[in-house]
Design an enzyme around this catalytic site. Structure first.
Site, short mmCIF file in Angstrom:
data_model
loop_
_atom_site.label_atom_id
_atom_site.label_comp_id
_atom_site.label_asym_id
_atom_site.label_seq_id
_atom_site.Cartn_x
_atom_site.Cartn_y
_atom_site.Cartn_z
N LYS A 5 0.83 -1.22 0.00
CA LYS A 5 0.00 0.00 0.00
C LYS A 5 0.86 1.26 0.00
O LYS A 5 0.49 2.29 -0.57
CB LYS A 5 -0.97 0.00 1.18
CG LYS A 5 -2.32 -0.60 0.83
CD LYS A 5 -2.35 -2.10 0.81
CE LYS A 5 -2.47 -2.77 -0.49
NZ LYS A 5 -2.50 -4.23 -0.40
N SER A 24 2.73 -14.49 -9.45
CA SER A 24 1.74 -14.30 -8.37
C SER A 24 0.56 -15.20 -8.67
O SER A 24 -0.46 -14.75 -9.18
CB SER A 24 1.34 -12.84 -8.27
OG SER A 24 1.04 -12.32 -9.57
N ALA A 52 -5.51 -10.44 5.91
CA ALA A 52 -5.01 -10.07 7.23
C ALA A 52 -6.16 -9.92 8.24
O ALA A 52 -6.04 -10.39 9.38
CB ALA A 52 -4.23 -8.77 7.12
N HIS A 74 -23.22 15.33 2.45
CA HIS A 74 -23.10 15.80 1.07
C HIS A 74 -22.04 16.89 0.98
O HIS A 74 -22.02 17.76 1.83
CB HIS A 74 -24.43 16.36 0.58
CG HIS A 74 -24.33 16.93 -0.81
ND1 HIS A 74 -24.29 16.12 -1.93
CD2 HIS A 74 -24.21 18.22 -1.25
CE1 HIS A 74 -24.17 16.90 -3.00
NE2 HIS A 74 -24.12 18.17 -2.61
P1 FAD Z 1 1.68 -14.16 8.19
O1 FAD Z 1 1.41 -12.72 8.08
O2 FAD Z 1 2.28 -14.85 7.02
O3 FAD Z 1 2.62 -14.35 9.46
C1 FAD Z 1 3.15 -15.58 9.83
C2 FAD Z 1 4.41 -15.34 10.64
O4 FAD Z 1 4.84 -16.58 11.20
C3 FAD Z 1 5.59 -14.83 9.81
O5 FAD Z 1 6.22 -13.77 10.48
C4 FAD Z 1 6.52 -16.05 9.71
O6 FAD Z 1 7.87 -15.69 9.59
C5 FAD Z 1 6.24 -16.70 11.05
N1 FAD Z 1 6.57 -18.14 11.11
C6 FAD Z 1 6.28 -19.11 10.23
N2 FAD Z 1 6.69 -20.32 10.69
C7 FAD Z 1 7.27 -20.08 11.90
C8 FAD Z 1 7.86 -20.90 12.89
N3 FAD Z 1 7.91 -22.23 12.75
N4 FAD Z 1 8.35 -20.31 13.99
C9 FAD Z 1 8.30 -18.97 14.18
N5 FAD Z 1 7.72 -18.14 13.28
C10 FAD Z 1 7.21 -18.69 12.18
N6 FAD Z 1 -4.30 -9.02 3.11
C11 FAD Z 1 -5.20 -8.07 3.34
O7 FAD Z 1 -6.14 -8.29 4.11
N7 FAD Z 1 -5.08 -6.82 2.79
C12 FAD Z 1 -4.07 -6.52 1.95
O8 FAD Z 1 -4.00 -5.39 1.46
C13 FAD Z 1 -3.12 -7.51 1.66
N8 FAD Z 1 -2.09 -7.25 0.84
C14 FAD Z 1 -1.16 -8.22 0.58
C15 FAD Z 1 -0.14 -7.94 -0.29
C16 FAD Z 1 0.81 -8.90 -0.60
C17 FAD Z 1 1.93 -8.57 -1.55
C18 FAD Z 1 0.73 -10.17 0.03
C19 FAD Z 1 1.78 -11.22 -0.23
C20 FAD Z 1 -0.28 -10.47 0.92
C21 FAD Z 1 -1.26 -9.49 1.19
N9 FAD Z 1 -2.34 -9.75 2.04
C22 FAD Z 1 -3.26 -8.78 2.27
C23 FAD Z 1 -2.49 -11.05 2.71
C24 FAD Z 1 -1.98 -10.95 4.16
O9 FAD Z 1 -0.64 -10.52 4.15
C25 FAD Z 1 -2.10 -12.30 4.84
O10 FAD Z 1 -3.43 -12.78 4.73
C26 FAD Z 1 -1.76 -12.18 6.32
O11 FAD Z 1 -0.46 -11.70 6.49
C27 FAD Z 1 -1.92 -13.53 7.01
O12 FAD Z 1 -1.59 -13.39 8.36
P2 FAD Z 1 -1.03 -14.61 9.21
O13 FAD Z 1 -0.81 -14.08 10.58
O14 FAD Z 1 -1.88 -15.79 9.03
O15 FAD Z 1 0.38 -14.99 8.55
P1 NAI Z 2 -4.67 -14.97 -6.24
O1 NAI Z 2 -5.27 -16.25 -5.85
O2 NAI Z 2 -5.35 -13.70 -5.91
O3 NAI Z 2 -4.47 -14.94 -7.82
C1 NAI Z 2 -3.72 -15.90 -8.50
C2 NAI Z 2 -4.08 -15.84 -9.98
O4 NAI Z 2 -3.15 -16.62 -10.68
C3 NAI Z 2 -5.47 -16.39 -10.26
O5 NAI Z 2 -6.17 -15.53 -11.10
C4 NAI Z 2 -5.17 -17.73 -10.93
O6 NAI Z 2 -6.14 -18.12 -11.87
C5 NAI Z 2 -3.84 -17.44 -11.62
N1 NAI Z 2 -3.01 -18.60 -11.85
C6 NAI Z 2 -2.77 -19.65 -11.01
N2 NAI Z 2 -1.91 -20.52 -11.56
C7 NAI Z 2 -1.59 -20.01 -12.78
C8 NAI Z 2 -0.73 -20.44 -13.83
N3 NAI Z 2 -0.03 -21.56 -13.74
N4 NAI Z 2 -0.64 -19.67 -14.94
C9 NAI Z 2 -1.34 -18.51 -15.05
N5 NAI Z 2 -2.17 -18.06 -14.09
C10 NAI Z 2 -2.29 -18.79 -12.97
O7 NAI Z 2 -3.17 -15.03 -5.68
P2 NAI Z 2 -2.08 -13.90 -5.48
O8 NAI Z 2 -2.32 -12.73 -6.36
O9 NAI Z 2 -0.79 -14.63 -5.57
O10 NAI Z 2 -2.32 -13.44 -4.01
C11 NAI Z 2 -2.33 -14.41 -2.96
C12 NAI Z 2 -3.29 -14.01 -1.90
O11 NAI Z 2 -2.76 -12.95 -1.12
C13 NAI Z 2 -4.63 -13.46 -2.40
O12 NAI Z 2 -5.52 -14.49 -2.76
C14 NAI Z 2 -5.09 -12.72 -1.22
O13 NAI Z 2 -5.68 -13.63 -0.33
C15 NAI Z 2 -3.81 -12.18 -0.63
N6 NAI Z 2 -3.67 -10.77 -1.03
C16 NAI Z 2 -4.61 -9.88 -0.65
C17 NAI Z 2 -4.52 -8.56 -1.03
C18 NAI Z 2 -5.60 -7.63 -0.65
O14 NAI Z 2 -6.40 -7.99 0.20
N7 NAI Z 2 -5.65 -6.43 -1.21
C19 NAI Z 2 -3.40 -8.06 -1.81
C20 NAI Z 2 -2.48 -9.10 -2.19
C21 NAI Z 2 -2.61 -10.39 -1.78
#
Ligand code: FAD
Ligand code: NAI
Length: 475
Positions: free
Chosen positions: A58, A279, A330, A454
């Site tokens: 973000k 991704s 998250a 508004h």
């Molecule tokens: P995580 O955030 O993955 O945290 C798990 C933690 O556990 C990590 O710190 C890891 O290092 C630690 N861990 C793992 N195994 C061990 C172990 N054995 N011992 C000690 N520590 C360990 N979600 C949204 O809602 N809004 C968004 O805008 C959004 N944007 C995203 C953008 C990107 C690029 C990505 C990749 C994800 C995004 N997500 C978003 C998804 C969101 O990040 C995840 O759903 C969320 O972080 C999950 O939370 P969690 O606590 O389950 O796991």
């Molecule tokens: P995603 O599940 O959102 O999208 C993956 C895409 O890849 C799908 O459209 C799928 O059809 C396609 N795909 C899968 N295998 C493929 C292949 N072999 N060739 C071509 N296309 C293929 O997964 P993404 O973008 O990796 O994000 C993972 C998760 O992280 C999301 O599902 C979401 O839960 C979380 N996330 C949330 C955000 C938010 O809330 N704003 C921002 C970023 C991630």
């Protein structure tokens, strides 16, 4: 002598650190273990969300949007911005500062709530009387015993089979958030949430971006009308999205990466790019946890098996967030963390899976809660739909951003809101009203009768609710 705790949380992402704080608030002795390291090797709690997910993405989306505004939209307001340049190192540095501040904020919250934090990898070693022994392997090694264990180990990027991430040319979200310069060409495999958000960042900064998506439909989980509107906007911005492709060989060369694929028409095609983001979804993290030692059950995807209350196959062991079933978000992880802490304390924690909002932070933003029109049709539910375009909203016109609409879906008989779908400016914020409404089982008429300020974008929500009864006032 091992240290004893009421609750040990493994993982300090949004699921884990929030569970730890809530359990401590409820009077329990709590430990939280997390292995994430910052550049100096120190602790970086906050998980994927803080370090390489929600927060840094973000930050870059905001910076790149300002750049796009200065370049393309200031002129509409009579503002001349000449010679607008990007300092990528500074932009990435700002993002890194925000991440660091968030890490420090979580460490402060642990202190404030008397949660004992351990930096290292947490692993099950054995079941003991009244609990489990957990080892911490890190800067210092520890053995802890917890009466209750919460697994919150999150998820990692899924790689294409045989194509490892090197984070230099073939990037997961980690590398995509840390590029040192704007690539001339960028390929993205997967037009899901990460592909669209990260593709937007680098396109705005000047990269020519091509997204290759395996499925024939764009954003299949999104309401079709909304997805169509979003696709139109992305096409206009120059984000090239090819649907229905089949990825073949991915090869790294001196100049970048080449991707051989079959396009949507079944023809052989190829893409040469400087950098490639893959991704295509995420996989649960259970490596290092040593769940086998205690017989923790995983499903065929490698996720920890849980029931509706986040109970695992083992008594006293719970799991929340990305490592279990359900959307990888998250706020879903946080809600599960709170609910589990409350259940351990004998309370009735609850997560309503029907009202978890989704937001895609592109421009236009896409947000929704509840069921889509295609789902209602599939389920044979009788509904009424109402839409209102931002074009007819005064605040959107004043902002200079009239893309998109708000759409309500309400039960044909009872008028209960079944789904709200949005594409347009600031819908990441507007969706909260729809979530509250659905949580309270409101009808579309309830929203239609509420006074909205508004001029505000939220008036589009009220008007879309009015549209369900075919009585919009401004369209
Ligand atoms: P995580 O955030 O993955 O945290 C798990 C933690 O556990 C990590 O710190 C890891 O290092 C630690 N861990 C793992 N195994 C061990 C172990 N054995 N011992 C000690 N520590 C360990 N979600 C949204 O809602 N809004 C968004 O805008 C959004 N944007 C995203 C953008 C990107 C690029 C990505 C990749 C994800 C995004 N997500 C978003 C998804 C969101 O990040 C995840 O759903 C969320 O972080 C999950 O939370 P969690 O606590 O389950 O796991
Ligand atoms: P995603 O599940 O959102 O999208 C993956 C895409 O890849 C799908 O459209 C799928 O059809 C396609 N795909 C899968 N295998 C493929 C292949 N072999 N060739 C071509 N296309 C293929 O997964 P993404 O973008 O990796 O994000 C993972 C998760 O992280 C999301 O599902 C979401 O839960 C979380 N996330 C949330 C955000 C938010 O809330 N704003 C921002 C970023 C991630």
């Amino acid at each position: 002598m091992s240290k004893q705790f009421d609750v040990i949380v493994i993982g300090a992402g949004p699921g884990g650190y929030i569970a730890a704080i809530r359990a401590a608030q409820l009077g329990m002795q709590v430990a939280c273990i997390d292995e994430w390291k910052n550049d100096q090797g120190g602790p970086a709690p906050g998980g994927t969300c803080t370090n390489v997910g929600c927060i840094p993405s973000k930050a870059l989306l905001q910076s790149s949007e300002y750049f796009e505004h200065a370049n393309k939209h200031f002129a509409d307001h009579g503002i001349t911005a000449k010679d607008v340049k990007v300092d990528v190192a500074k932009m990435i540095g700002r993002k890194d500062t925000i991440v660091r501040q968030t890490n420090e904020g979580i460490l402060y919250l642990f202190k404030k709530n008397k949660v004992s934090f351990f930096h290292g990898t947490g692993a099950f070693s054995r079941a003991v009387e009244g609990g489990y022994e957990i080892t911490v392997n890190g800067a210092a090694s520890e053995t802890l015993v917890g009466k209750q264990i919460i697994v919150a180990t999150g998820s990692s990027a899924r790689a294409l089979p045989g194509v490892d991430f090197d984070e230099q040319a073939i990037l997961s979200n980690d590398g995509a958030l840390a590029l040192g310069a704007v690539p001339k060409t960028l390929g993205v495999i997967g037009s899901g949430v990460i592909g669209l958000e990260m593709g937007s960042v680098w396109r705005r900064l000047g990269a020519e971006v091509t997204v290759l998506e395996g499925l024939p439909t764009f954003l299949g989980a999104v309401d079709e009308q909304i997805a169509k509107e979003a696709k139109k906007a992305f096409d206009k911005q120059g984000l090239k999205i090819e649907l229905g492709v089949k990825i073949g060989e991915v090869k790294k060369g001196k100049k970048g990466v080449s991707v051989a694929y079959t396009n949507g028409k079944g023809e052989a095609a190829s893409l040469e790019v400087e950098k490639l983001i893959v991704s295509i979804g995420r996989v649960p993290n259970t490596r290092g946890l040593n769940g086998e030692a205690v017989g923790l059950k995983l499903d065929e995807r490698g996720a920890v098996v849980v029931d509706a209350q986040c109970r695992t196959s083992l008594p006293g062991v719970w799991a929340v967030g990305d490592v279990v079933r359900g959307p990888m978000l998250a706020h879903k992880a946080e809600e599960e963390g709170v609910a589990v802490a409350e259940r351990i304390a004998g309370q009735h924690g609850h997560v309503n899976f029907d009202t978890i909002p989704w937001v895609i932070y592109t421009s236009p933003e896409i947000a929704w809660v509840g069921r889509t029109e295609q789902q209602l049709k599939e389920q044979g539910v009788k509904y009424r739909a109402g839409t209102f375009p931002f074009m007819a909203n005064g605040r959107a016109r004043a902002l200079g951003d009239t893309t998109g609409m708000v759409k309500f879906l309400a039960d044909a008989e009872t008028d209960e809101i079944l789904g709200v779908h949005m594409v347009g400016p600031s819908v990441s914020e507007l969706i909260a009203e729809a979530v509250v409404a659905m949580e309270f089982k409101a009808s579309s008429e309830d929203i239609a009768r509420i006074c909205h300020a508004h001029p505000s974008l939220a008036e589009a929500t009220k008007e879309a609710a009015l549209a369900v009864d075919k009585r919009t006032l401004n369209f």
